[in-house]
Enzyme design. Structure first.
Site, PDB file in Angstrom:
ATOM      1  N   LYS A  46       0.932  -1.322  -0.080  1.00  0.00           N
ATOM      2  CA  LYS A  46       0.082   0.223  -0.115  1.00  0.00           C
ATOM      3  C   LYS A  46       0.763   1.234   0.112  1.00  0.00           C
ATOM      4  CE  LYS A  46      -3.455  -2.328   2.851  1.00  0.00           C
ATOM      5  NZ  LYS A  46      -4.014  -2.222   4.277  1.00  0.00           N
ATOM      6  N   GLY A  47       2.273   1.361   0.286  1.00  0.00           N
ATOM      7  CA  GLY A  47       2.907   2.292   0.702  1.00  0.00           C
ATOM      8  C   GLY A  47       3.270   3.440  -0.307  1.00  0.00           C
ATOM      9  N   GLU A 102       8.102   2.020  -5.765  1.00  0.00           N
ATOM     10  CA  GLU A 102       8.327   1.848  -4.337  1.00  0.00           C
ATOM     11  C   GLU A 102       8.066   3.417  -3.488  1.00  0.00           C
ATOM     12  OE1 GLU A 102       7.527  -0.184  -1.999  1.00  0.00           O
ATOM     13  OE2 GLU A 102       8.704  -1.790  -1.984  1.00  0.00           O
ATOM     14  N   ASP A 103       7.620   3.328  -2.432  1.00  0.00           N
ATOM     15  CA  ASP A 103       7.706   4.337  -1.291  1.00  0.00           C
ATOM     16  C   ASP A 103       8.997   4.565  -0.861  1.00  0.00           C
ATOM     17  OD1 ASP A 103       7.488   1.918  -0.227  1.00  0.00           O
ATOM     18  OD2 ASP A 103       6.119   2.477   1.448  1.00  0.00           O
ATOM     19  N   ASP A 106      14.476   0.192   2.177  1.00  0.00           N
ATOM     20  CA  ASP A 106      14.863   0.273   3.601  1.00  0.00           C
ATOM     21  C   ASP A 106      16.071  -0.938   3.494  1.00  0.00           C
ATOM     22  OD1 ASP A 106      15.411   0.128   6.073  1.00  0.00           O
ATOM     23  OD2 ASP A 106      13.333  -0.667   6.744  1.00  0.00           O
ATOM     24  N   LYS A 135      16.579   4.457   2.300  1.00  0.00           N
ATOM     25  CA  LYS A 135      17.286   4.374   3.535  1.00  0.00           C
ATOM     26  C   LYS A 135      18.441   3.631   3.441  1.00  0.00           C
ATOM     27  CE  LYS A 135      13.837   4.093   6.729  1.00  0.00           C
ATOM     28  NZ  LYS A 135      13.120   2.864   7.811  1.00  0.00           N
ATOM     29  N   PHE A 156      12.513   5.570  11.390  1.00  0.00           N
ATOM     30  CA  PHE A 156      11.114   5.182  10.748  1.00  0.00           C
ATOM     31  C   PHE A 156      10.191   6.566  10.467  1.00  0.00           C
ATOM     32  CE2 PHE A 156       6.772   3.800  11.097  1.00  0.00           C
ATOM     33  CZ  PHE A 156       6.572   2.618  10.355  1.00  0.00           C
ATOM     34  N   VAL A 157       9.873   6.354   9.310  1.00  0.00           N
ATOM     35  CA  VAL A 157       9.113   7.494   8.791  1.00  0.00           C
ATOM     36  C   VAL A 157       7.600   7.027   8.440  1.00  0.00           C
ATOM     37  CG1 VAL A 157      11.024   8.772   7.918  1.00  0.00           C
ATOM     38  CG2 VAL A 157       9.800   7.143   6.576  1.00  0.00           C
ATOM     39  N   ASP A 163       2.940   4.122   6.453  1.00  0.00           N
ATOM     40  CA  ASP A 163       2.085   3.883   7.636  1.00  0.00           C
ATOM     41  C   ASP A 163       2.810   3.906   8.957  1.00  0.00           C
ATOM     42  OD1 ASP A 163       2.545   1.297   6.985  1.00  0.00           O
ATOM     43  OD2 ASP A 163       0.927   0.685   8.275  1.00  0.00           O
ATOM     44  N   ARG A 169      -1.063   7.316   6.719  1.00  0.00           N
ATOM     45  CA  ARG A 169      -0.670   7.379   5.146  1.00  0.00           C
ATOM     46  C   ARG A 169      -1.353   8.422   4.470  1.00  0.00           C
ATOM     47  NH1 ARG A 169       0.939   2.036   3.845  1.00  0.00           N
ATOM     48  NH2 ARG A 169      -0.234   0.273   5.026  1.00  0.00           N
TER      49      ARG A 169
HETATM   50  P1  IMP Z   1      12.625  -3.310   2.717  1.00  0.00           P
HETATM   51  O1  IMP Z   1      12.179  -4.551   2.038  1.00  0.00           O
HETATM   52  O2  IMP Z   1      13.191  -3.645   4.177  1.00  0.00           O
HETATM   53  O3  IMP Z   1      13.374  -2.648   1.802  1.00  0.00           O
HETATM   54  O4  IMP Z   1      11.247  -2.540   3.004  1.00  0.00           O
HETATM   55  C1  IMP Z   1      10.245  -2.139   2.134  1.00  0.00           C
HETATM   56  C2  IMP Z   1       9.132  -1.744   2.733  1.00  0.00           C
HETATM   57  O5  IMP Z   1       9.021  -1.722   4.153  1.00  0.00           O
HETATM   58  C3  IMP Z   1       8.444  -0.701   2.072  1.00  0.00           C
HETATM   59  O6  IMP Z   1       7.716  -0.559   0.871  1.00  0.00           O
HETATM   60  C4  IMP Z   1       7.596   0.244   3.089  1.00  0.00           C
HETATM   61  O7  IMP Z   1       6.522  -0.261   3.115  1.00  0.00           O
HETATM   62  C5  IMP Z   1       8.093  -0.666   4.567  1.00  0.00           C
HETATM   63  N1  IMP Z   1       8.979   0.341   5.149  1.00  0.00           N
HETATM   64  C6  IMP Z   1      10.269   0.381   5.123  1.00  0.00           C
HETATM   65  N2  IMP Z   1      10.739   1.528   5.958  1.00  0.00           N
HETATM   66  C7  IMP Z   1       9.782   2.066   6.417  1.00  0.00           C
HETATM   67  C8  IMP Z   1       9.422   3.332   7.036  1.00  0.00           C
HETATM   68  O8  IMP Z   1      10.180   3.865   7.574  1.00  0.00           O
HETATM   69  N3  IMP Z   1       8.290   3.513   7.323  1.00  0.00           N
HETATM   70  C9  IMP Z   1       7.231   2.820   6.977  1.00  0.00           C
HETATM   71  N4  IMP Z   1       7.428   1.725   6.205  1.00  0.00           N
HETATM   72  C10 IMP Z   1       8.598   1.781   5.661  1.00  0.00           C
END
Ligand code: IMP
Length: 179
Positions: A46-47, A102-103, A106, A135, A156-157, A163, A169
């Site tokens: 959803k992000g 993607e939003d 991370d 990030k 964390f944002v 969200d 959101r």
């Molecule tokens: P990754 O697989 O760890 O890179 O994370 C990807 C997903 O985790 C993103 O698409 C977000 O939905 C969620 N996410 C990662 N960091 C944050 C944050 O700081 N706030 C909210 N959602 C996050």
């Protein structure tokens, strides 16, 4: 009961900076594709709902929107490394121009999963991974977005699609919760 209030959220990236960055990214994307070719924009729910909706408004060209849904955080503020592919239904993208939107990247695990999946299963002509936030310092796998908006620290944002426990959101800006 939600343990955080909107008043606890400090603005990290205000709405006007987000919007001008999104326009800039859209322009960059537009310049990468011939105007007569379809561009399949894949919104990762959803992000990325807000970012993707704004981004496509600024891309002049033959845009087609598709939606997939992945979950990786659950209700936590740290990535659980537990990827859940909720809906990956897509049309045939073989030989197409595809942009995954993607939003945030991370740990990079979601991005890696998606890029591998698209390359192997869909065999697009072009595959671009676009993320609003990066990030970099939290990365657990060797992957970088092709295009991104802002690099942020390992905090964390929430807001603008991102969200905290399902909330925030809807905010037009991106904020963080100071310790
Ligand atoms: P990754 O697989 O760890 O890179 O994370 C990807 C997903 O985790 C993103 O698409 C977000 O939905 C969620 N996410 C990662 N960091 C944050 C944050 O700081 N706030 C909210 N959602 C996050």
């Amino acid at each position: 009961m939600l343990d955080k209030d909107i008043k606890d959220l400090k603005v990290l990236i205000p709405e006007d900076r987000i919007q001008s960055k999104v326009k800039e990214l859209a322009q960059q994307i537009e310049n990468m594709f011939p105007s007569d070719e379809d561009i399949y924009v894949i919104c990762v729910l959803k992000g990325s709902v807000m970012f993707c909706a704004d981004l496509v408004k600024y891309i002049k060209g033959k845009v087609r929107m598709e939606f997939i849904r992945i979950s990786s955080y659950g209700n936590e503020t740290k990535s659980t490394n537990n990827l859940q592919a909720i809906d990956l239904t897509l049309p045939d993208l073989n030989g197409k121009n595809v942009i995954i939107v993607e939003d945030i990247i991370d740990t990079g695990l979601t991005a890696k999963f998606l890029v591998d999946l698209f390359k192997i299963q869909h065999k697009p002509k072009t595959l671009l991974f676009v993320s609003l936030l990066n990030k970099k310092c939290a990365r657990q796998t060797k992957i970088e977005p092709d295009i991104y908006g802002f690099e942020i620290d390992d905090k964390f944002v929430a807001g603008y699609g991102l969200d905290y426990k399902g909330y925030f959101r809807n905010l037009p800006y991106i904020g963080y919760f100071p310790n």
